[in-house]
Design an enzyme around this catalytic site. Structure first.
Site, PDB file in Angstrom:
ATOM      1  N   ASP A   1       0.852  -1.172   0.000  1.00  0.00           N
ATOM      2  CA  ASP A   1       0.000   0.000   0.000  1.00  0.00           C
ATOM      3  C   ASP A   1       0.897   1.234   0.000  1.00  0.00           C
ATOM      4  O   ASP A   1       2.093   1.145   0.294  1.00  0.00           O
ATOM      5  CB  ASP A   1      -0.901  -0.024   1.244  1.00  0.00           C
ATOM      6  CG  ASP A   1      -1.952   1.070   1.212  1.00  0.00           C
ATOM      7  OD1 ASP A   1      -2.232   1.574   0.114  1.00  0.00           O
ATOM      8  OD2 ASP A   1      -2.483   1.416   2.286  1.00  0.00           O
TER       9      ASP A   1
ATOM     10  N   ASP B   1      -3.446  -2.881   5.817  1.00  0.00           N
ATOM     11  CA  ASP B   1      -3.806  -2.392   7.151  1.00  0.00           C
ATOM     12  C   ASP B   1      -5.304  -2.522   7.423  1.00  0.00           C
ATOM     13  O   ASP B   1      -5.715  -2.848   8.518  1.00  0.00           O
ATOM     14  CB  ASP B   1      -3.361  -0.932   7.337  1.00  0.00           C
ATOM     15  CG  ASP B   1      -3.894  -0.017   6.232  1.00  0.00           C
ATOM     16  OD1 ASP B   1      -4.624  -0.508   5.347  1.00  0.00           O
ATOM     17  OD2 ASP B   1      -3.570   1.183   6.254  1.00  0.00           O
TER      18      ASP B   1
ATOM     19  N   ASP C   1      -8.214  -5.236   3.201  1.00  0.00           N
ATOM     20  CA  ASP C   1      -6.958  -5.814   2.707  1.00  0.00           C
ATOM     21  C   ASP C   1      -6.785  -7.264   3.151  1.00  0.00           C
ATOM     22  O   ASP C   1      -5.944  -7.981   2.612  1.00  0.00           O
ATOM     23  CB  ASP C   1      -5.754  -5.015   3.231  1.00  0.00           C
ATOM     24  CG  ASP C   1      -5.714  -3.598   2.692  1.00  0.00           C
ATOM     25  OD1 ASP C   1      -6.175  -3.406   1.548  1.00  0.00           O
ATOM     26  OD2 ASP C   1      -5.241  -2.701   3.405  1.00  0.00           O
TER      27      ASP C   1
END
Length: 991
Positions: A377, A707, A711
């Protein structure tokens, strides 16, 4: 702003005596969707008074009824099961079979001895020693696994444990796990929402729901009842577990806790996914099977050879043959392999933990070293997750602000870093622009003296304006201003205004506004240039819009600032503002058209979440190691491409692919895209999962960071899931195999390096252990097959004579397998581990070249051992005349002692040679102090076995003279000589 507004609703209902049970009513609430029910009806159904909340007694009863507010995890594995798991290995099974054979043989011998009146061995010593070592290994493995679990448990305590609720008529803080349906949560800026709930009241409330919905911008929340069912991200009157309040205040009645929340539903789906075994686990299983099959084949060959050559003439022959099978099993199996592997991995885990990488499963360490793609990310991992104002553009020009993050340290410089005069128009206008941004703001930043860091309250974008103003002391221009009212930001308005009174100017009011430049400019009619206010022309508008486009192209988020003196001391006197008979303005937020007009444009700011300074070097290191870095983010494509370019993930000018573009691709085109594209923007959770799966189809070992709850599926599907320790949700941490305590991409690369070093060390001690065990097997095998040539079997002596006793072989394994192999497992980095490509998905830990090395050293070891034994037996090839007069039994004891000792020292020389497959053992010979300490310990223990009388009896040894010691060392050293010659040839061939 906490005062009454029209967004507050009267939700008071008559108190139900004792807060009666809510189970049936709660079920009906869930069936009907609380977002479509009026707040009063929700309160009535849940039997709660909005003014007092639940009573402590009722809350306790509901806690017992509904359970703790926590996500269910897999049932804890009992300790006894975890202990027994340590025995699940084909090699261990083989040793148990050998133990059984040894016990049977001892029982038969004892029975025969009792009938004949002869003495027999009191206990099955061989079997007892084998079992003790197996149990010791299991205890060691269990303790190391438990230590790793404790590290993960300690990390889970990082999350905030308490929530503010209304109980017994007052606001109190309770443990989050004690929340129950019907509790009224009191929400404020910076709070984490700890359960699902229906809003009762809200004042400028905005909640970041990215962890659940993937929406990157905080969502405005209101208690208004929804007319129809909405998607999760559009339920504006609901709050959800795991999200965070970025602005405003509110109260919500809890409608779901624990597994009955939206997060709980995702966690329930994840629990049905099975974990994949790691490459190292698969390889160790493969090696165990090979060794097990090999020893069985060799045992059968030896027994067939014995039956063919001499035949079985008595029960004793059968017993001796069975004991020979035990010897072969003990010789073939590196008993300490499982424990050593566990210890080496655990030590690696501890080193990683010191660098903020918490590995949950020991075997996952090696997978990290094999990673070929790292999917990451952007926010917080590649970037600082600290929105920073870098540029300020005013009518007179552009300035830059130095310093990153939330520490208010930096200065104002001209474009390109040039100095600015104190009276430069750009400087004056920048101070005014930043002062307005700090006033039209709900954020704040404070210094945590204990932690020596700056912490924010509110929306990160708003906080960046406060920090920027403090850097250049622009906030001092607001010294006499006092905020009196606010027109809040909404996603529809895209702007925010604050009305403030100037204590130094007769309490006269002014409006300060910020917002999207294209929107805010529609309410501006004037512009401030070099201290003068003039009419805003069409040319000015086009220039501003062009600047916005330019900054956006550089991935900056832009916010414009404007103001207007209202000229009065009361809002009711402002033209166009509606007030009641008493002169009071009922709701300022409804008066925006009258207040937000004829504004004066001052300038705009460019805000960005800057890349972490250390990440660029980490990305370059990953590329050097043959590892692709892939950015997957929900942010804007321009922002993603800019950050990726700055970090070296892509070349400047390359574009990011969006989720919409991915949706239009077939599976083959999707795979072709993921094999080449390294930046993805505006993606949904399902896109992340598809990208990971596509990369895996291309035979990559994929590490995936995440996070948010959204996800978690991709994190769990990847080969090595990595969760954020600071911003990560509990569901994501549960799904991951590794947790980053600092949320930093550089930590992943450091963990990959550590994983590769550990993998190299695993190969080192595997090469050492297996070549040593092959040497033992070939010694036993050769000693039986060639017994006649070597003098091990002599004329007139019946039965099978084993070259080395099972206890001697077990002692060798215990002595040389344990400490030296463990020392090799913590060997310092000897090669440039990041200078080579990742190991392929189907590459063996022990490849053909390594097996060749193992067999070569094993043959040399067996040959020198058997030669040493032959030299102390009469009737062999190298008979030593000094012992020819000894009886057969005494000769055999001395010969076994020679072979026993040669094999020990040969393996110690092999430990030095095995530190590298190609590099000479004399390069960095003394860098591993642990190895030399282990060798010294092994030598000392071997001397005890040879010279302590009761150990002579236990291990069938006898003291050796100096000549014998010279022969032992000379023959054993030939293993190192042969290894060095082979490495020299291999290096020459490579050149």
């Amino acid at each position: 702003m906490t005062g009454p507004t029209s967004e507050h609703i009267d939700v008071s209902v008559p108190q139900v005596a004792g807060n009666s049970p809510a189970s049936d009513n709660q079920a009906s609430i869930e069936d009907r969707d609380p977002s479509q029910l009026d707040a009063r009806n929700v309160l009535r159904a849940m039997n709660v008074d909005a003014s007092t909340g639940l009573s402590s007694e009722e809350a306790e009863r509901r806690l017992e009824q509904f359970g703790r507010n926590e996500l269910e995890s897999a049932p804890p594995v009992p300790k006894w099961k975890k202990f027994l798991e340590q025995f699940r290995d084909p090699l261990v099974y083989l040793l148990f079979v050998a133990t059984g054979i040894s016990v049977v043989a001892w029982f038969i011998e004892r029975s025969q001895a009792s009938h004949s009146g002869e003495g027999s061995e009191a206990l099955p010593f061989d079997a007892i020693v084998i079992v003790l070592i197996l149990v010791l290994n299991a205890v060691l493995g269990y303790l190391q696994e438990a230590k790793a679990e404790k590290a993960v448990d300690a990390l889970s305590k990082m999350t905030a444990p308490q929530t503010s609720v209304l109980r017994d008529g007052r606001v109190s803080h309770i443990d989050t796990v004690e929340l129950v349906p019907g509790d009224i949560m009191v929400l404020g800026e910076g709070d984490t929402v700890s359960a699902d709930g229906r809003l009762l009241s809200a004042a400028s409330l905005r909640i970041a729901e990215a962890s659940l919905t993937g929406e990157s911008v905080p969502v405005s929340k209101k208690p208004d009842t929804l007319a129809s069912a909405k998607a999760l991200g559009d339920r504006s009157n609901m709050v959800f577990n795991g999200t965070a309040v970025t602005q405003g205040t509110g109260r919500a009645i809890i409608t779901g806790t624990g597994m009955n929340t939206q997060v709980g539903k995702i966690a329930d789906m994840l629990s049905q996914t099975e974990d994949e075994t790691t490459p190292l686990q698969k390889e160790m299983t493969h090696v165990s099977k090979i060794l097990g099959i090999a020893v069985c084949i060799i045992a059968v060959l030896v027994l067939v050879a014995l039956a063919t050559i001499s035949g079985f003439h008595s029960t004793q022959d059968v017993i001796d043959s069975l004991l020979l099978a035990v010897s072969l099993a003990v010789a073939a199996v590196p008993e300490g392999l499982a424990a050593i592997l566990t210890v080496v991995l655990a030590l690696g885990v501890q080193r990683m933990a010191q660098h903020h990488a918490i590995v949950k499963k020991l075997s996952s360490v090696e997978t990290l070293g094999s990673a070929s793609v790292i999917c990451s990310d952007k926010t917080g991992t590649l970037t600082r997750n600290e929105m920073t104002v870098e540029k300020v553009v005013t009518p007179s020009g552009e300035v830059e602000l130095t310093g990153t993050g939330y520490a208010p340290i930096g200065q104002m410089v001209g474009a390109g870093g040039s100095d600015l005069a104190s009276d430069a128009p750009e400087r004056v206008e920048t101070l005014s622009t930043l002062a307005i941004g700090a006033m039209a703001n709900d954020g704040d930043v404070r210094k945590d003296e204990d932690a020596d860091e700056w912490k924010i309250v509110g929306d990160p974008t708003e906080v960046s304006l406060v920090v920027a103003a403090r850097k250049v002391h622009a906030d001092k221009q607001l010294g006499s201003m006092n905020r009196v009212a606010e027109i809040p930001f909404t996603s529809e308005r895209k702007r925010m205004s604050v009305i403030a009174e100037d204590k130094g100017d007769g309490n006269r009011l002014s409006v300060f506004a910020k917002g999207a430049p294209d929107v805010l400019m529609q309410y501006c009619t004037r512009i401030r240039v070099n201290g003068q206010v003039r009419r805003l022309t069409e040319g000015d508008r086009q220039t501003i819009l062009a600047t916005v486009e330019s900054l956006s192209g550089q991935a900056y988020r832009t916010l414009g600032q404007a103001y207007r003196p209202l000229g009065t001391a009361s809002l009711s006197e402002v033209p166009g503002v509606v007030s009641n008979a008493a002169g009071q303005v009922s709701d300022i937020s409804e008066q925006d058209e009258a207040i937000e007009k004829d504004l004066i444009w001052t300038g705009m700011v460019g805000i960005i979440d800057p890349p972490r300074t250390e990440v660029r070097a980490a990305v370059a290191e990953a590329h050097r190691a043959g590892i692709r870095t892939v950015m997957i983010t929900g942010d804007h494509p321009l922002t993603a491409a800019r950050i990726a370019s700055d970090l070296g993930i892509i070349r400047p000018g390359e574009q990011a692919r969006t989720g919409d573009e991915l949706d239009a691709l077939s599976e083959n085109d999707f795979d072709a895209t993921t094999s080449d594209v390294s930046v993805y923007a505006r993606v949904a959770p399902e896109h992340k999962l598809k990208i990971v799966s596509s990369l895996q189809r291309q035979h990559n070992i994929v590490a995936m960071t995440g996070d948010g709850v959204n996800d978690a599926p991709a994190v769990k599907t990847s080969d090595i899931g990595v969760a954020m320790g600071i911003t990560g949700t509990e569901v994501t941490k549960e799904s991951a195999k590794m947790i980053l305590a600092d949320d930093n991409f550089s930590t992943i690369v450091a963990a990959v390096r550590e994983g590769r070093v550990i993998f190299d060390n695993i190969r080192k001690f595997l090469r050492y252990l297996l070549s040593s065990n092959v040497g033992e097997v070939l010694t036993v095998f050769g000693g039986v097959i060639f017994a006649g040539f070597l003098g091990i079997t002599q004329p007139g002596v019946e039965g099978v004579t084993v070259p080395l006793l099972a206890t001697q072989l077990l002692w060798i394994n215990l002595l040389t397998d344990a400490a030296p192999a463990l020392a090799m497992g913590v060997d310092p980095q000897t090669d440039d581990v990041m200078g080579r490509a990742p190991r392929g998905l189907h590459d063996r830990v022990i490849d053909a070249k390594m097996w060749g090395d193992i067999v070569f050293i094993g043959i040399i070891m067996a040959v020198v051992t058997l030669i040493g034994m032959d030299m102390h037996l009469s009737g062999g090839l190298f008979t030593d005349r000094s012992v020819s007069a000894l009886g057969h039994d005494a000769q055999m004891v001395e010969a076994r002692t020679m072979g026993f000792t040669i094999l020990v020292f040969a393996q110690l020389f092999n430990a030095v040679a095995s530190r590298s497959a190609r590099q000479s053992a004399f390069v960095g010979l003394f860098t591993n102090k642990w190895l030399w300490g282990a060798i010294g310990l092994s030598v000392a223990l071997q001397l005890l076995v040879i010279y302590v009388p009761f150990l002579n009896t236990a291990f069938g040894t006898t003291p050796l003279n100096m000549t014998a010691w010279f022969e032992c060392l000379a023959l054993a050293a030939f293993v190192l000589v042969a290894s060095e010659l082979r490495k020299l040839v291999l290096r020459s061939m490579k050149r």
